[in-house]
Design a protein around this motif. Sequence first.
Motif, PDB file in Angstrom:
ATOM      1  N   GLN C 415       0.831  -1.192   0.000  1.00 22.19           N
ATOM      2  CA  GLN C 415       0.000   0.000   0.000  1.00 22.19           C
ATOM      3  C   GLN C 415       0.865   1.241   0.000  1.00 22.19           C
ATOM      4  OE1 GLN C 415      -2.612  -0.950   3.375  1.00 22.19           O
ATOM      5  NE2 GLN C 415      -4.267  -1.097   1.879  1.00 22.19           N
ATOM      6  N   GLU C 570      -7.524  -3.259  -8.980  1.00 26.65           N
ATOM      7  CA  GLU C 570      -6.158  -3.040  -8.532  1.00 26.65           C
ATOM      8  C   GLU C 570      -6.043  -2.010  -7.416  1.00 26.65           C
ATOM      9  OE1 GLU C 570      -3.688  -4.932  -9.292  1.00 26.65           O
ATOM     10  OE2 GLU C 570      -4.834  -6.100 -10.733  1.00 26.65           O
ATOM     11  N   SER C 571      -7.121  -1.314  -7.103  1.00 27.86           N
ATOM     12  CA  SER C 571      -7.063  -0.360  -5.997  1.00 27.86           C
ATOM     13  C   SER C 571      -6.615  -1.088  -4.742  1.00 27.86           C
ATOM     14  CB  SER C 571      -8.443   0.257  -5.767  1.00 27.86           C
ATOM     15  OG  SER C 571      -8.472   0.876  -4.491  1.00 27.86           O
ATOM     16  N   CYS C 572      -5.704  -0.461  -4.011  1.00 24.33           N
ATOM     17  CA  CYS C 572      -5.194  -1.146  -2.825  1.00 24.33           C
ATOM     18  C   CYS C 572      -6.199  -1.093  -1.687  1.00 24.33           C
ATOM     19  CB  CYS C 572      -3.867  -0.552  -2.395  1.00 24.33           C
ATOM     20  SG  CYS C 572      -4.019   0.934  -1.409  1.00 24.33           S
ATOM     21  N   GLY C 573      -7.102  -0.132  -1.725  1.00 21.93           N
ATOM     22  CA  GLY C 573      -8.131  -0.064  -0.704  1.00 21.93           C
ATOM     23  C   GLY C 573      -7.800   0.828   0.467  1.00 21.93           C
ATOM     24  N   LYS C 574      -6.679   1.522   0.399  1.00 22.31           N
ATOM     25  CA  LYS C 574      -6.290   2.328   1.553  1.00 22.31           C
ATOM     26  C   LYS C 574      -7.109   3.607   1.661  1.00 22.31           C
ATOM     27  CE  LYS C 574      -2.272   4.415   3.757  1.00 22.31           C
ATOM     28  NZ  LYS C 574      -0.831   4.263   3.942  1.00 22.31           N
TER      29      LYS C 574
END
Lengths: 241, 210, 649
Positions: C415, C570-574
């Motif tokens: 992230q 692909e979004s890291c989700g942070k």
Amino acid sequence: MSGGRVITLQIDGRDCGAREEQTILEVARENGIYIPTLCHLNGLHPVGGCRICLVEIAGAPRPLPACVTHPVEGMQVTTDNPELRRQRRLILELMLAEGNHICAVCVVNGHCELQELALQLGVDHLEVPALYPSREVDASHPRFGLDRNRCVLCTRCVRVCGEIEGAHTWDVMGRGLQAMVISDLNQPWGEAESCTGCGKCVQVCPTGALFEKGKSAGEMVKRHLHLPLLTAMRREEEAGE
Amino acid sequence: MPPAASASSGPADTDQAATPNIPQCTPSNTPKHDASDKRWRPVEAAMRRNGYRPGGLIEALHAVQRSYGYIDDASMRALGATMQLPLSKIYGVVTFYHFFHLKPKGRHTCVVCLGTACYIKGADRLLQAISREQQMQPGETSADGRLSLLTARCVGSCGQAPAVVIDDLVQGQAEGSAINRQLARLNGREEERPAATATKGPPAAGEART
Amino acid sequence: MTPEELQRIAAEELQARQHARHRIGVCTASGCLSCGSREVLTAIKQEAADKPEMNLRVEGVGCMGLCSRGPLVWVQTNPPPTETSTAASADASPTASAPNLPDASPDDSADITTDASSDRPTGASARAESALLYKQLTPDDAPTLIATLAAAPASPTAAAAPPATTAEQTSAQDSTQTSAQAPATGDHPLAQKICDPAMPFFKRQVKVVLDQFENIDPERLESYLAADGYLALLDCLHHRRPPEIIDEITRSGLRGRGGGGYPTGLKWSTVAKASAFVPQAGQGHAGSGRQSAGEAERPDGPRKYVICNADEGDPGAFMDRSVLESAPHRVLEGMAIAAYAVGADFGYIYVRAEYPLAVERLRKAIGQAEKQGLLGRNIGGSDFNFQVEIRLGAGAFVCGEETALLASIEGRRGQPRPRPPYPAEHGLWGCPTLINNVETFANVAAIINRGADWFASLGTDKSKGTKVFALAGKVANTGLIEVPMGISLTEIVNEMGGGTPDEAGGAIKAVQTGGPSGGCIPAAHFNLPVDYESLQAEGSIMGSGGMIIMDDTAAMVDVARFFMEFCVEESCGKCTPCRVGTKQVLLLLEKIGRGEGRPADLTQLEELCHLLQQTSLCGLGQSAANPVLSTLRFFRREYVELLAGEEEA
Ligand SMILES: Cc1cc2nc3c(=O)[nH]c(=O)nc-3n(C[C@H](O)[C@H](O)[C@H](O)COP(=O)(O)O)c2cc1C
Ligand code: SF4
Ligand code: SF4
Ligand code: SF4
Ligand code: FES
Ligand code: FES
Ligand code: FES
């Protein structure tokens, strides 16, 4: 990292003195200037994830999170204007649309940081469609519960458990929209060997995602003002070792 | 190149969660993952190379997956004990990266590229055709553990788009019916194949479709 | 290895090449391997072994660019080994030995021949002087191929420069060759498989990064040495001080090839100025992380790192992979020079695990370089130490972002974190860290060898040098090209790419550059020069070099949807805007695509896109909206036509 250089900057047109290692958020609070926050919590490492605390800095191409940005000599910060408010509102809407929030039946109804922010920013309805995810509730712990439908992935629980309690029961698994908080090897909380049952995660959770069992709607009030003290004591102990 | 699918580590180690009261897992009470297991040695070596420091976690996970084909709970516990890492952190890392698998893959793999170049050349329709014929959704492994249907974002053969990788062999300019025929052949031939991928899997349970 | 030893090995290698009667090079990069070049190589080797009297030298070589026509094989006939066999003798001017052939070294193409470069054995003298390039060979063709050589007289009648080496636009000479070649190939048994070396795909290229790939056996150090390999490194170590090197790079105008285009010299000098730092334990973790950096045997103490970003995540781009598979030493050399310049002694190469061949060749190359004292301790007899390790990615696009890449090397979830602090000051384990892209590093040795002025003479005012692009999609010639910055899109797409493929003759509609972070440029704007600023002005980006050509069957709303789906995955989700915002944008695009969109949806789409750009934490979220915004800008009509209730519009 203490006793850094002293800097002056302007926040909302007001001259403020600051130490280099402080964040804009800290300086603003010292000067009685309010900046909304969600993932940030005094005493925990800031991560800059929720993006609620964005402020405008003259010369920067885009707004920056106050909770992780350090002041620079002569910096001009704007903490509130229509554009910022619009962005914060939209971010909050995205957050609310991501989970399932039914405040009326929520344990923290009336004492919820998310709800509070929504009130403040005037989010009374969602312009984006709700995603209605199906998320699991973990009721396996004898004293606490986790309702992931109300989780906003602020990672306060992860950080307090790792940084303060030292148990590191929680972490985030997966990525993107699939990300969720888990205990140990994604096993029921009640079976997580590492959990000491201290309840710190429950107290720091800004929403009703982590709660004490046996409370009915609106009954759960969180206490986390003692955290900075804990952090400070811990640091002293470590230094003394 | 996806690591060998192995049916090796049986279900025995997947139900670790059922014995929750071990206070601290050490390599000695996770019988499968210690020096006595030859397959664990590369994992141990990977950790040693990195001084057993947390920075070596991903290297160690690669080693586990190379040895076992996937990453099970027992492996994660053994890594956690040796490298002094919290379990949830390891689980978080494993699930962050698409390359790591928590479950064994099929003995054969069919990877359909969904990268841009392949998409422009109709990879989505290709995937549908394969998925329909094999009666599997992307990401699934057939119930008999024979085939995994996977997707990838660019396998680097964009010049030959659309690309499909069957058991490590890239097929350029792939076409649905040909791929399906090949998969059927693969299934039929399974027993006699000294497959590069399926090393020690138990013999296939009948049902040849040719 | 001392410079003298290096020269000796290089000379021996060149001599060995000249001694062979015929040289045959078979591409062994992934593109060709995936259509069977390994088997072709084996078959040809077998033939050669069966006919020792023919004195054939068969080599596996690097990517020649025209990957879609693989397996590619070139054959070159040496002149009889008489007086010209002074292979690498430094005084023999390379051009003089082959007056009627375009010399392939780019120093001529730039019309600037610096003294420094001309008195070195550039390898050009030994370069294939008369070569034929075959495409789509099969193992069955091997006997025929060898037979043509046995039959051919010694004189190089079918003289043509090895196509892949033709680095310039010396058109006058080209035409003579094509005409000379045409009759010779007429009755050739493999005539159908001979590539025309004069095709613009080859002619328009200017090779710096890809230079000599067709001559380099990726698995042999000697082969790279014969292509001037490690000359620049030893020159730096023995004759130049770090500030001079940084100055050279700064003056060359080289900018990061990983997408951002940040001036490389500036980045190097920031790292050089930062003071080294004792690596910190893994943040917030109480484990064994007393000294968390790298290997046990390395000393504790302050350090800096150099990292090569080889996490090429843009789906549809394969430049970095090709470079690593074809000339891994060139990247290592660039890293070592960088490390010497900034004062680092340890390096990592972060490679996608999806590139097993690149990893294998890098491993081999590191081993070879260490054995020869070109990496490791006391490099080239100096007191400079530099150790390199490979770190494998594990399937996360976001790990190409530099702070996420650092997290991944540190063994954590990939992230990103907010910048500043930038890795140049606070990078791996808190130490100053230089992160550059594969292609950026691959430019370094050439700049040192040929000088900043030579490099700066290529390209445009603000974008110097060349750029490697991966052409893919609906275009006749897909593959890898290296062109000077500032070349127009028409030249790339219509001339080099050869326009639409023969089978389906749809008109070319747009080209997508920069992958999921870039945009679509409509055919009407194809006179646009390709450089960092021009592409940005058009709402796209240079990106790492992927170019996907789309014809009129491509529906732009769907293209935007495709890239947004990629970003959602692909979004890291942070951070919230990217984690949830990309999904909301995707929902809107799907709705519009189904024909259920309303005018208000377009407004909301734009608002969400701006939110992504403005408030996301890292580059992934900030640029995720580019494909949508650029298609909205140039193909808005397609969106509007799909709207359901158009009352207000
Ligand atoms: C989402 C994202 C993905 C990226 N992917 C890559 C990549 O695959 N390869 C690369 O070299 N740089 C990539 N970058 C850029 C790097 O962050 C970094 O800028 C670059 O490696 C610096 O090297 P350069 O100055 O030589 O370009 C990416 C950036 C972002 C935001
Ligand atoms: S967590 Fe807060 S916002 Fe969500 S349902 Fe409960 S009270 Fe409402
Ligand atoms: S459970 Fe609560 S504290 Fe933990 S991430 Fe979710 S909202 Fe934040
Ligand atoms: S923009 Fe996306 S990828 Fe980047 S930090 Fe935010 S969520 Fe992660
Ligand atoms: S409070 Fe600053 S980003 Fe969440
Ligand atoms: S996009 Fe499919 S191989 Fe590159
Ligand atoms: S891979 Fe052979 S020419 Fe590119």
